[in-house]
Design a protein around this motif. Structure first.
Motif, PDB file in Angstrom:
ATOM      1  N   THR A 107       0.795  -1.227   0.000  1.00 43.20           N
ATOM      2  CA  THR A 107       0.000   0.000   0.000  1.00 43.20           C
ATOM      3  C   THR A 107       0.832   1.283   0.000  1.00 43.20           C
ATOM      4  N   LEU A 108       2.130   1.199   0.249  1.00 43.52           N
ATOM      5  CA  LEU A 108       2.953   2.393   0.447  1.00 43.52           C
ATOM      6  C   LEU A 108       4.154   2.416  -0.496  1.00 43.52           C
ATOM      7  N   ASP A 109       4.393   3.575  -1.072  1.00 52.59           N
ATOM      8  CA  ASP A 109       5.624   3.818  -1.810  1.00 52.59           C
ATOM      9  C   ASP A 109       6.573   4.625  -0.929  1.00 52.59           C
ATOM     10  N   ALA A 110       7.849   4.673  -1.339  1.00 59.34           N
ATOM     11  CA  ALA A 110       8.831   5.460  -0.598  1.00 59.34           C
ATOM     12  C   ALA A 110       8.384   6.917  -0.514  1.00 59.34           C
ATOM     13  N   GLY A 111       8.403   7.451   0.704  1.00 65.82           N
ATOM     14  CA  GLY A 111       8.000   8.832   0.929  1.00 65.82           C
ATOM     15  C   GLY A 111       6.533   9.007   1.265  1.00 65.82           C
ATOM     16  N   ASP A 112       5.718   7.971   1.058  1.00 66.35           N
ATOM     17  CA  ASP A 112       4.304   8.049   1.441  1.00 66.35           C
ATOM     18  C   ASP A 112       4.174   8.101   2.958  1.00 66.35           C
ATOM     19  N   GLU A 113       3.034   8.609   3.420  1.00 69.37           N
ATOM     20  CA  GLU A 113       2.796   8.730   4.859  1.00 69.37           C
ATOM     21  C   GLU A 113       1.698   7.773   5.306  1.00 69.37           C
ATOM     22  N   VAL A 114       1.895   7.211   6.499  1.00 81.82           N
ATOM     23  CA  VAL A 114       0.912   6.319   7.113  1.00 81.82           C
ATOM     24  C   VAL A 114       0.586   6.848   8.497  1.00 81.82           C
ATOM     25  N   LEU A 115      -0.691   6.989   8.789  1.00 81.40           N
ATOM     26  CA  LEU A 115      -1.147   7.467  10.088  1.00 81.40           C
ATOM     27  C   LEU A 115      -1.170   6.295  11.059  1.00 81.40           C
ATOM     28  N   ILE A 116      -0.387   6.397  12.146  1.00 76.39           N
ATOM     29  CA  ILE A 116      -0.291   5.303  13.114  1.00 76.39           C
ATOM     30  C   ILE A 116      -0.672   5.814  14.504  1.00 76.39           C
ATOM     31  N   PRO A 117      -1.266   4.953  15.335  1.00 76.92           N
ATOM     32  CA  PRO A 117      -1.669   5.399  16.674  1.00 76.92           C
ATOM     33  C   PRO A 117      -0.464   5.659  17.568  1.00 76.92           C
ATOM     34  N   ASP A 118      -0.625   6.639  18.460  1.00 77.20           N
ATOM     35  CA  ASP A 118       0.405   7.003  19.442  1.00 77.20           C
ATOM     36  C   ASP A 118      -0.293   7.265  20.775  1.00 77.20           C
ATOM     37  N   PRO A 119      -0.147   6.366  21.769  1.00 74.67           N
ATOM     38  CA  PRO A 119       0.713   5.186  21.780  1.00 74.67           C
ATOM     39  C   PRO A 119       0.188   4.077  20.848  1.00 74.67           C
ATOM     40  N   GLY A 120       1.132   3.348  20.262  1.00 74.98           N
ATOM     41  CA  GLY A 120       0.808   2.235  19.395  1.00 74.98           C
ATOM     42  C   GLY A 120       1.948   1.236  19.375  1.00 74.98           C
ATOM     43  N   TYR A 121       1.660   0.057  18.903  1.00 73.79           N
ATOM     44  CA  TYR A 121       2.651  -1.021  18.849  1.00 73.79           C
ATOM     45  C   TYR A 121       3.907  -0.526  18.131  1.00 73.79           C
ATOM     46  N   PRO A 135       6.048   7.267   9.047  1.00 77.67           N
ATOM     47  CA  PRO A 135       4.963   7.120  10.029  1.00 77.67           C
ATOM     48  C   PRO A 135       4.591   8.479  10.604  1.00 77.67           C
ATOM     49  N   VAL A 136       3.303   8.782  10.611  1.00 77.28           N
ATOM     50  CA  VAL A 136       2.794  10.042  11.166  1.00 77.28           C
ATOM     51  C   VAL A 136       1.876   9.679  12.337  1.00 77.28           C
ATOM     52  N   PRO A 137       2.294   9.928  13.580  1.00 80.81           N
ATOM     53  CA  PRO A 137       1.496   9.501  14.737  1.00 80.81           C
ATOM     54  C   PRO A 137       0.236  10.337  14.915  1.00 80.81           C
ATOM     55  N   TYR A 138      -0.876   9.651  15.232  1.00 75.23           N
ATOM     56  CA  TYR A 138      -2.070  10.370  15.700  1.00 75.23           C
ATOM     57  C   TYR A 138      -2.250  10.060  17.181  1.00 75.23           C
ATOM     58  N   ARG A 139      -2.401  11.121  17.963  1.00 73.75           N
ATOM     59  CA  ARG A 139      -2.324  11.009  19.415  1.00 73.75           C
ATOM     60  C   ARG A 139      -3.605  10.403  19.998  1.00 73.75           C
ATOM     61  N   LEU A 140      -3.415   9.481  20.913  1.00 69.28           N
ATOM     62  CA  LEU A 140      -4.500   8.911  21.706  1.00 69.28           C
ATOM     63  C   LEU A 140      -4.271   9.340  23.152  1.00 69.28           C
ATOM     64  N   SER A 141      -5.268   9.955  23.761  1.00 68.71           N
ATOM     65  CA  SER A 141      -5.065  10.525  25.091  1.00 68.71           C
ATOM     66  C   SER A 141      -6.045   9.957  26.099  1.00 68.71           C
ATOM     67  N   ALA A 142      -5.619   9.947  27.348  1.00 65.61           N
ATOM     68  CA  ALA A 142      -6.436   9.394  28.428  1.00 65.61           C
ATOM     69  C   ALA A 142      -7.743  10.159  28.589  1.00 65.61           C
ATOM     70  N   ASP A 143      -7.731  11.461  28.305  1.00 62.55           N
ATOM     71  CA  ASP A 143      -8.955  12.239  28.518  1.00 62.55           C
ATOM     72  C   ASP A 143     -10.039  11.915  27.498  1.00 62.55           C
ATOM     73  N   ARG A 144      -9.700  11.205  26.431  1.00 65.02           N
ATOM     74  CA  ARG A 144     -10.690  10.709  25.464  1.00 65.02           C
ATOM     75  C   ARG A 144     -10.811   9.188  25.532  1.00 65.02           C
ATOM     76  N   ALA A 145     -10.347   8.599  26.643  1.00 61.37           N
ATOM     77  CA  ALA A 145     -10.333   7.136  26.790  1.00 61.37           C
ATOM     78  C   ALA A 145      -9.589   6.481  25.628  1.00 61.37           C
TER      79      ALA A 145
END
Length: 387
Positions: A107-121, A135-145
């Motif tokens: 699904t990805l070519d060199a230079g493409d971006e993938v949205l990954i969870p943070d924290p994530g595996y 990899p472009v992290p999307y933030r997961l926070s405790a205040d949103r469970a």
């Protein structure tokens, strides 16, 4: 001498494995840093693998795996995951890690971006880099469970965004997304014409509210689903996983698989057939064991006023140690290992948003888990704040 490639050098090391390897050199360590079920593999699975070796079932299989195994998975997906595929959409891999790698490779070519969870595996970022993507992290926070915010995702979209990665049940958090959240994420992916990679390795281990496969909601053939037998059946060293792709990908997958491993070893595939088609009672027993361990650990943390996330799935505890880690939880985890002989995964190994947290595996025996929790530093008197 020539240099190692910049792609290889861009792959971050695993903070989880660092702790694991340090712990291996020490005596009397309570090992909670890696997701390793302790229960013995069910006898019928071991017997199938042993019989395959004894019968010299050691020849090549098709690149995508034994048809017998792929047919078994097609049936399992229809009955458990609630979606229909044909056998050409199922591809056997060397564990969930290779399934993830192949999904990104497709699904990805060199230079493409993938949205990954943070924290994530941690492997999400590592596998992205391995294929030359960003990899472009999307933030997961405790205040949103730890539920993704669509507005945050929208702000991360760029002309190079190609993939949204979803992980439910989540490693390291134990969050399980309901159908409503998954539909919102799929709608977001559709608006921006993204592929979706769905890591569902912990599919069998949910405790409340059930479990939904992303592909069961997909109406536009954009989901690559990653599965593994490692956690489900305790086959972490068996290295059997599988990738379920949209239609029309089989020829491309098989060419790539030929270039990487040709095929997964045959005895492991035959053991996997026995696992999927055989008695499933060990899964239910494991789920109840994990549920009991997590409840007992939660009670111990509540009694000490230590903040943690109460998981809905998987078999991990996500614990806030910011009160004692002084802004460097990776250093704190090493010191905790050396002084208290307890190995935990530092939250920063799962992304910047994990700073101040640790992940503990609750898949083993209960008493060592509780002993490990008792060795956490005391916190100032306060009300328990499980989230």
């Amino acid at each position: 001498m020539p240099q190692i490639s910049s792609t290889a050098r861009s792959i971050p090391g695993s903070g989880i494995r660092r702790i694991f390897e340090l712990a291996a050199a020490l005596p009397d360590v309570i090992q909670l840093s890696v997701g390793e079920p302790e229960a013995r593999v069910a006898p019928h699975i071991l017997e199938a693998g042993a019989k395959a070796w004894q019968n010299d079932a050691t020849n090549y299989t098709p690149n995508s795996g034994l048809l017998l195994l792929r047919f078994a998975i097609v049936t399992k997906l229809a009955e458990f995951n609630n979606y229909a595929v044909d056998e050409d959409q199922v591809h056997i891999t060397a564990g969930g890690a290779q399934a993830l790698h192949m999904a990104m490779l497709l699904t990805l070519d060199a230079g493409d971006e993938v949205l990954i969870p943070d924290p994530g595996y941690a492997t999400f970022a590592m596998a992205s880099r391995l294929v030359g993507a960003v990899p472009v992290p999307y933030r997961l926070s405790a205040d949103r469970a730890f539920i993704p915010a669509i507005d945050d995702l929208e702000r991360l979209i760029s002309p190079r965004t190609r993939v949204l990665l979803i992980n439910s049940p989540s490693n390291p958090l134990g969050v399980v997304y309901g159908p409503g959240v998954l539909r919102e994420l799929l709608d977001f992916a559709t608006r921006h014409d993204l592929w979706v990679i769905s890591d569902e390795v912990y599919e069998y281990f949910t405790f409340e509210g059930g479990y939904t496969s992303v592909s069961s909601l997909d109406t536009s053939d954009r989901v690559f689903s990653v599965y593994s037998l490692s956690k489900t059946y305790g086959l972490t060293g068996g290295r059997i996983g599988y990738l379920v792709t949209p239609p029309g990908v089989a020829i491309t997958f098989r060419a790539a698989q030929e270039a990487i491993v040709s095929c997964v070893n045959t005895p492991a595939q035959l053991a996997a057939v026995a696992a999927i088609e055989g008695d499933q009672s060990a899964i239910a027993e494991a789920r109840e064991h994990y549920r009991g361990n997590l409840a007992a650990a939660g009670a111990a943390l509540d009694a000490r006023g230590i903040e943690y996330y109460r998981p809905d799935g998987a078999f991990y505890l996500w614990v806030n140690v910011s009160y004692c880690s002084n802004g460097n939880v990776a250093h704190w985890a090493e010191d905790f290992l050396l002084t208290q002989r307890v190995a935990v995964a530092p939250g920063s190994a799962f992304g910047a948003a994990g700073e101040g947290w640790i992940r503990l595996c609750a898949a083993g025996k209960r008493q060592p888990l509780l002993t490990a929790l008792s060795r956490l530093p005391a916190v100032p008197a306060q009300e328990s704040t499980s989230v």
